[in-house]
Scaffold this motif. Structure first.
Motif, PDB file in Angstrom:
ATOM      1  N   ASN B   4       0.813  -1.219   0.000  1.00 42.01           N
ATOM      2  CA  ASN B   4       0.000   0.000   0.000  1.00 42.01           C
ATOM      3  C   ASN B   4       0.848   1.270   0.000  1.00 42.01           C
ATOM      4  O   ASN B   4       0.478   2.261  -0.610  1.00 42.01           O
ATOM      5  N   HIS B   5       1.951   1.224   0.719  1.00 40.01           N
ATOM      6  CA  HIS B   5       2.786   2.416   0.840  1.00 40.01           C
ATOM      7  C   HIS B   5       4.259   2.014   0.905  1.00 40.01           C
ATOM      8  O   HIS B   5       4.700   1.383   1.864  1.00 40.01           O
ATOM      9  N   ILE B   6       4.987   2.380  -0.128  1.00 39.47           N
ATOM     10  CA  ILE B   6       6.418   2.063  -0.209  1.00 39.47           C
ATOM     11  C   ILE B   6       7.213   3.332   0.096  1.00 39.47           C
ATOM     12  O   ILE B   6       6.983   4.380  -0.515  1.00 39.47           O
ATOM     13  N   LEU B   7       8.117   3.222   1.043  1.00 44.15           N
ATOM     14  CA  LEU B   7       9.001   4.348   1.382  1.00 44.15           C
ATOM     15  C   LEU B   7      10.397   4.048   0.833  1.00 44.15           C
ATOM     16  O   LEU B   7      10.999   3.023   1.179  1.00 44.15           O
ATOM     17  N   VAL B   8      10.893   4.923  -0.042  1.00 46.83           N
ATOM     18  CA  VAL B   8      12.225   4.731  -0.619  1.00 46.83           C
ATOM     19  C   VAL B   8      13.197   5.696   0.046  1.00 46.83           C
ATOM     20  O   VAL B   8      12.998   6.918  -0.007  1.00 46.83           O
ATOM     21  N   ALA B   9      14.205   5.149   0.698  1.00 47.94           N
ATOM     22  CA  ALA B   9      15.221   5.990   1.339  1.00 47.94           C
ATOM     23  C   ALA B   9      16.297   6.270   0.292  1.00 47.94           C
ATOM     24  O   ALA B   9      16.994   5.356  -0.147  1.00 47.94           O
ATOM     25  N   VAL B  10      16.397   7.532  -0.124  1.00 47.73           N
ATOM     26  CA  VAL B  10      17.313   7.864  -1.220  1.00 47.73           C
ATOM     27  C   VAL B  10      18.461   8.747  -0.738  1.00 47.73           C
ATOM     28  O   VAL B  10      18.296   9.583   0.145  1.00 47.73           O
ATOM     29  N   ASP B  11      19.619   8.526  -1.336  1.00 47.18           N
ATOM     30  CA  ASP B  11      20.731   9.448  -1.104  1.00 47.18           C
ATOM     31  C   ASP B  11      20.820  10.370  -2.324  1.00 47.18           C
ATOM     32  O   ASP B  11      19.918  10.405  -3.157  1.00 47.18           O
ATOM     33  N   MET B  12      21.877  11.116  -2.426  1.00 43.60           N
ATOM     34  CA  MET B  12      21.983  12.091  -3.510  1.00 43.60           C
ATOM     35  C   MET B  12      22.695  11.535  -4.735  1.00 43.60           C
ATOM     36  O   MET B  12      23.003  12.268  -5.667  1.00 43.60           O
ATOM     37  N   LYS B  31      -3.114   1.994  -6.519  1.00 40.57           N
ATOM     38  CA  LYS B  31      -3.242   1.460  -5.162  1.00 40.57           C
ATOM     39  C   LYS B  31      -2.060   1.867  -4.284  1.00 40.57           C
ATOM     40  O   LYS B  31      -2.223   2.329  -3.171  1.00 40.57           O
ATOM     41  N   THR B  32      -0.857   1.686  -4.850  1.00 42.85           N
ATOM     42  CA  THR B  32       0.338   1.866  -4.033  1.00 42.85           C
ATOM     43  C   THR B  32       0.790   3.321  -4.019  1.00 42.85           C
ATOM     44  O   THR B  32       0.966   3.934  -5.072  1.00 42.85           O
ATOM     45  N   ARG B  33       0.984   3.851  -2.811  1.00 45.45           N
ATOM     46  CA  ARG B  33       1.567   5.178  -2.656  1.00 45.45           C
ATOM     47  C   ARG B  33       3.082   5.004  -2.523  1.00 45.45           C
ATOM     48  O   ARG B  33       3.546   4.082  -1.840  1.00 45.45           O
ATOM     49  N   ILE B  34       3.848   5.842  -3.207  1.00 41.36           N
ATOM     50  CA  ILE B  34       5.310   5.795  -3.104  1.00 41.36           C
ATOM     51  C   ILE B  34       5.804   7.112  -2.515  1.00 41.36           C
ATOM     52  O   ILE B  34       5.449   8.185  -3.011  1.00 41.36           O
ATOM     53  N   SER B  35       6.577   7.029  -1.444  1.00 41.95           N
ATOM     54  CA  SER B  35       7.190   8.224  -0.857  1.00 41.95           C
ATOM     55  C   SER B  35       8.700   8.138  -0.984  1.00 41.95           C
ATOM     56  O   SER B  35       9.277   7.051  -0.861  1.00 41.95           O
ATOM     57  N   LEU B  36       9.324   9.279  -1.232  1.00 39.80           N
ATOM     58  CA  LEU B  36      10.785   9.352  -1.232  1.00 39.80           C
ATOM     59  C   LEU B  36      11.233  10.134  -0.009  1.00 39.80           C
ATOM     60  O   LEU B  36      10.655  11.175   0.314  1.00 39.80           O
ATOM     61  N   LEU B  37      12.254   9.641   0.664  1.00 39.94           N
ATOM     62  CA  LEU B  37      12.753  10.312   1.862  1.00 39.94           C
ATOM     63  C   LEU B  37      14.272  10.446   1.767  1.00 39.94           C
ATOM     64  O   LEU B  37      14.977   9.466   1.521  1.00 39.94           O
ATOM     65  N   HIS B  38      14.737  11.673   1.947  1.00 40.10           N
ATOM     66  CA  HIS B  38      16.178  11.876   2.083  1.00 40.10           C
ATOM     67  C   HIS B  38      16.451  12.462   3.462  1.00 40.10           C
ATOM     68  O   HIS B  38      15.767  13.395   3.890  1.00 40.10           O
ATOM     69  N   VAL B  39      17.445  11.911   4.125  1.00 40.50           N
ATOM     70  CA  VAL B  39      17.761  12.372   5.471  1.00 40.50           C
ATOM     71  C   VAL B  39      19.108  13.090   5.471  1.00 40.50           C
ATOM     72  O   VAL B  39      20.106  12.556   4.968  1.00 40.50           O
ATOM     73  N   VAL B  40      19.106  14.303   5.986  1.00 41.03           N
ATOM     74  CA  VAL B  40      20.345  15.064   6.172  1.00 41.03           C
ATOM     75  C   VAL B  40      20.797  14.873   7.611  1.00 41.03           C
ATOM     76  O   VAL B  40      20.044  15.187   8.544  1.00 41.03           O
ATOM     77  N   GLU B  41      21.976  14.314   7.767  1.00 41.05           N
ATOM     78  CA  GLU B  41      22.500  14.119   9.137  1.00 41.05           C
ATOM     79  C   GLU B  41      22.968  15.469   9.681  1.00 41.05           C
ATOM     80  O   GLU B  41      23.666  16.222   8.986  1.00 41.05           O
ATOM     81  N   PRO B  42      22.600  15.808  10.906  1.00 37.45           N
ATOM     82  CA  PRO B  42      23.034  17.097  11.463  1.00 37.45           C
ATOM     83  C   PRO B  42      24.553  17.151  11.594  1.00 37.45           C
ATOM     84  O   PRO B  42      25.204  16.139  11.847  1.00 37.45           O
ATOM     85  N   ILE B  43      25.089  18.341  11.365  1.00 37.15           N
ATOM     86  CA  ILE B  43      26.532  18.521  11.464  1.00 37.15           C
ATOM     87  C   ILE B  43      26.874  18.918  12.890  1.00 37.15           C
ATOM     88  O   ILE B  43      26.412  19.940  13.388  1.00 37.15           O
ATOM     89  N   MET B  44      27.616  18.049  13.530  1.00 42.61           N
ATOM     90  CA  MET B  44      27.944  18.317  14.939  1.00 42.61           C
ATOM     91  C   MET B  44      29.441  18.147  15.147  1.00 42.61           C
ATOM     92  O   MET B  44      30.071  17.308  14.511  1.00 42.61           O
ATOM     93  N   ALA B  45      29.961  18.945  16.044  1.00 39.08           N
ATOM     94  CA  ALA B  45      31.362  18.762  16.437  1.00 39.08           C
ATOM     95  C   ALA B  45      31.463  17.495  17.272  1.00 39.08           C
ATOM     96  O   ALA B  45      30.540  17.128  17.987  1.00 39.08           O
ATOM     97  N   SER B  81       4.058  12.118  -6.468  1.00 36.73           N
ATOM     98  CA  SER B  81       3.479  13.398  -6.048  1.00 36.73           C
ATOM     99  C   SER B  81       4.453  14.177  -5.175  1.00 36.73           C
ATOM    100  O   SER B  81       5.164  13.608  -4.348  1.00 36.73           O
ATOM    101  N   GLU B  82       4.460  15.511  -5.334  1.00 39.61           N
ATOM    102  CA  GLU B  82       5.383  16.305  -4.520  1.00 39.61           C
ATOM    103  C   GLU B  82       5.025  16.256  -3.042  1.00 39.61           C
ATOM    104  O   GLU B  82       5.849  16.543  -2.181  1.00 39.61           O
ATOM    105  N   TRP B  83       3.799  15.860  -2.736  1.00 36.88           N
ATOM    106  CA  TRP B  83       3.407  15.679  -1.330  1.00 36.88           C
ATOM    107  C   TRP B  83       4.130  14.495  -0.705  1.00 36.88           C
ATOM    108  O   TRP B  83       4.178  14.366   0.520  1.00 36.88           O
ATOM    109  N   ASP B  84       4.622  13.609  -1.550  1.00 33.05           N
ATOM    110  CA  ASP B  84       5.269  12.396  -1.041  1.00 33.05           C
ATOM    111  C   ASP B  84       6.798  12.463  -1.129  1.00 33.05           C
ATOM    112  O   ASP B  84       7.477  11.445  -1.088  1.00 33.05           O
ATOM    113  N   LEU B  85       7.302  13.690  -1.282  1.00 33.90           N
ATOM    114  CA  LEU B  85       8.752  13.899  -1.275  1.00 33.90           C
ATOM    115  C   LEU B  85       9.124  14.540   0.048  1.00 33.90           C
ATOM    116  O   LEU B  85       8.574  15.584   0.392  1.00 33.90           O
TER     117      LEU B  85
END
Lengths: 149, 149
Positions: B4-12, B31-45, B81-85
């Motif tokens: 029903n809902h596929i989440l794709v973890a994407v890098d650059m 039927k199937t919703r597809i979402s793309l997710l990119h995660v930016v890791e916080p920059i920490m000392a 859909s841009e709602w799923d980015l």
């Protein structure tokens, strides 16, 4: 773009059918070959213990025969050719990876149980397959919540 | 039986498009919703080190903006859909699992590189997703051998 050869690693539980259904879902009729593989781990004494004297002889062979019967059932229920049903004896991880490599498998399907994922039930085997496979690996979550899906 | 809902973890990387194609392959139109997710890791000392004084301010926000542009491209190319980015800042593993949980995702797709599987490139993040996800996880092998498939 769809998979050419899906290898499903099945145990003897009733959930093996669910994994077969996942394979069918991801296959393309007339293109995708589906193989089922059950691995019987060899029974060995763990030093310094010895196998009990009452340990029945031929137990591994009995397990192989039971597994063959179960795979035949699964094959019939899911229209999988009997040529693509395999029972092998060995270390589960190595046997799965060996078959995947030699049979040009492009997707391995393994099951995972419970709220806490792999580490809970299938433990090191699924883990090892995931880490060492040369192809895609689908880890199917099996549990009360989605067993009906 | 399909997802029903596929989440794709994407890098650059340019391989993100390949993961999107896998998601489309496993989806059912309408039927199937597809979402793309990119995660930016916080920059920490990392104590006892401090961030260099020349460290540009707003770098995380720049990374977020770049990621949004890339996700927009991927969305257009794959009719998502841009709602799923989604671009989010945080620990990659936790963010992926959080989105999967709150958005009722039933399949997470992650990439894996190289001959030696997960441990080589994506390392602990994919590993952690695989171990802690409450849904199916597809580990897509990305490499020279299958990048054209």
């Amino acid at each position: 773009m769809s998979y050419n050869h899906i290898l499903v690693a099945v145990d003897m539980s009733h959930e093996a059918g669910y994994l077969c259904q996942k394979a069918l879902q991801l296959s393309e009729p007339a293109k995708t070959r589906i193989s089922l593989l059950h691995v019987v781990e060899p029974i060995m004494a763990m030093p310094p213990y010895e196998l009990p004297s009452a340990f029945p002889e031929g137990l591994e062979q009995q397990m192989v025969e039971q597994a063959k019967q179960r795979l035949n059932e699964l094959g019939r229920e899911n229209q999988i050719s009997e040529w693509d049903l395999k029972v092998d004896i060995g270390a589960t991880k190595s046997v799965i990876l060996h078959h995947a490599h030699t049979d040009n498998v492009d997707l391995i399907i393994v099951g995972t149980h419970g709220r806490h994922g792999f580490s809970r039930l299938l433990g090191s085997t699924s883990n090892a397959v995931l880490h060492h496979a040369e192809c895609d690996v689908l880890a199917v979550r099996i549990g009360r919540e989605n067993s009906g899906r």
